[in-house]
Design an enzyme around this catalytic site. Structure first.
Site, short mmCIF file in Angstrom:
data_model
loop_
_atom_site.label_atom_id
_atom_site.label_comp_id
_atom_site.label_asym_id
_atom_site.label_seq_id
_atom_site.Cartn_x
_atom_site.Cartn_y
_atom_site.Cartn_z
N HIS A 1 32.44 54.94 73.37
CA HIS A 1 32.92 55.65 72.18
C HIS A 1 33.69 56.90 72.57
O HIS A 1 34.75 57.20 71.99
CB HIS A 1 31.70 56.03 71.30
N GLU B 1 27.62 54.82 74.35
CA GLU B 1 28.04 56.19 74.02
C GLU B 1 29.31 56.57 74.76
O GLU B 1 30.23 57.16 74.18
CB GLU B 1 26.91 57.17 74.35
N HIS C 1 21.85 57.27 47.34
CA HIS C 1 22.95 56.47 47.90
C HIS C 1 23.16 55.19 47.07
O HIS C 1 24.30 54.79 46.79
CB HIS C 1 22.64 56.10 49.35
N HIS D 1 30.63 64.76 61.44
CA HIS D 1 31.40 64.02 62.44
C HIS D 1 31.93 62.71 61.85
O HIS D 1 33.08 62.31 62.08
CB HIS D 1 30.50 63.74 63.65
N HIS E 1 28.76 47.11 57.42
CA HIS E 1 28.74 47.89 56.19
C HIS E 1 29.58 49.16 56.35
O HIS E 1 30.34 49.54 55.45
CB HIS E 1 27.29 48.24 55.85
#
Length: 349
Positions: free
Chosen positions: A71, A68, A244, A129, A305
């Site tokens: 990032h 985290e 999706h 986000h 992906h």
């Protein structure tokens, strides 16, 4: 600087997806620090009793906290680089409205990053986000293409493009494809934010059915006020995953058609390259989506992906840019052969 910022933004998007998929979004339960410190090392140095007092029930997981914070560090570096680009670009390039928009997006992304933590992974915030990061990536790449094009035009004022000029129908198709890809990315973010990746077992069917039992109201109506790990039923998650997949099928047809029409040998070279790359990436993305489900959503495949979706976005931005540059200018007519080809498949294309 723009090219470096684009590559860094791509890293931020992939890192963000990895954090989300690894359930590391709350690896540090506060923001912008981690357990009251600026680094994970500082958090480890904090007495356990003090951490337990302020963050009861949230023990420090070093691996997730490091993921985290990495990032956050990379995203912060990107924000500073973007500010530098906007300040320096005002002197050398006419950034126009793109400069203030970039700065506003950076500020919004910082707020969304904070709310992702403080609102404990509210799905709508997590999805927003993701979309904000993709928007920053696309805008940086568009500016890179624009600045590079201005330089090429200065070196070669005529700047003729070889091959057949694209018609209005093809340009509209490319813009529609870009919009549909953005919607599909939003759906993918909604899937991940609600832990619906494995709601459908098997591929291409869902739990052995071509039309599974799904609760679409539960999956999409409550967009606000629900945590990712609470409240949604199994049929609600099935609805999200199934929509999706249906979106992926529709997008495959649109992008596949666009790739065939733009990858033609008689197209201008930039359009032809982008079209062929679009077709290759599209096949890779479909394969990654199927493999992710069939393999039980391992982190590497799921992150790949997401990365492929970001690359598809970059290719579509480049393709729209190339189509816009190659379009007939005012006073010229669109290519009638292309228009007939779009109206009647196989004719004039």
């Amino acid at each position: 600087m723009l090219l470096g910022a684009t590559l860094l933004a791509l890293c931020v998007v992939v890192l963000g997806a990895t954090v989300r998929l690894a359930d590391a979004g709350l690896g540090c339960p506060d923001w912008p620090g981690c357990y009251g410190a600026l680094t994970v090392g500082g958090a480890l140095a904090t007495p356990p009793a003090q951490r337990a007092g302020r963050w009861a029930g949230q023990p420090l997981d070093v691996a997730r906290a490091r993921m985290e914070m990495l990032h956050r560090y990379v995203a912060g570096t990107l924000g500073l680089l973007i500010l530098g680009i906007v300040v320096l670009g005002r002197r050398r390039f006419a950034l126009g409205i793109a400069g203030p928009v970039l700065v506003a997006l950076v500020m919004l992304q910082a707020l969304l990053g904070m709310w992702t933590v403080t609102l404990r992974l509210e799905p709508l915030v997590v999805t927003a986000h993701l979309l904000g990061g993709m928007t920053v990536l696309a805008l940086l790449w568009w500016l890179t293409l624009r600045v590079r094009s201005d330089g090429a035009r200065a070196a070669s004022p005529h700047g003729a493009l070889d091959g057949r000029s694209p018609g209005l129908g093809l340009r509209l198709l490319a813009r529609t494809a870009l919009l549909l890809l953005a919607l599909q990315i939003a759906l993918g973010g909604w899937v991940a934010a609600n832990h619906a990746t494995l709601a459908c077992q098997g591929f291409p069917t869902c739990n052995g059915s071509w039309w599974p039992a799904a609760d679409f109201a539960d999956g999409f109506a409550p967009l606000v006020g629900r945590l990712a790990d609470a409240g949604m039923s199994g049929p609600g998650r099935i609805a999200i995953q199934w929509v999706h997949r249906l979106g992926a099928m529709g997008l495959f047809l649109v992008l596949g058609t666009l790739a065939v029409l733009t990858g033609h040998a008689r197209r201008p070279a930039p359009i032809r390259r982008a079209g062929r790359m679009l077709g290759a990436l599209l096949l890779v993305q479909i394969g990654l989506g199927a493999a992710t489900v069939l393999a039980g959503a391992p982190l590497a495949l799921a992150a790949a992906h997401n990365a492929a979706a970001a690359l598809l976005l970059l290719v579509l931005v480049a393709l729209n840019w190339a189509l816009g540059r190659a379009a007939p200018r005012i006073g010229q007519r669109d290519d009638p052969h292309l228009e007939r080809g779009l109206a009647r498949p196989g004719v004039g294309v």
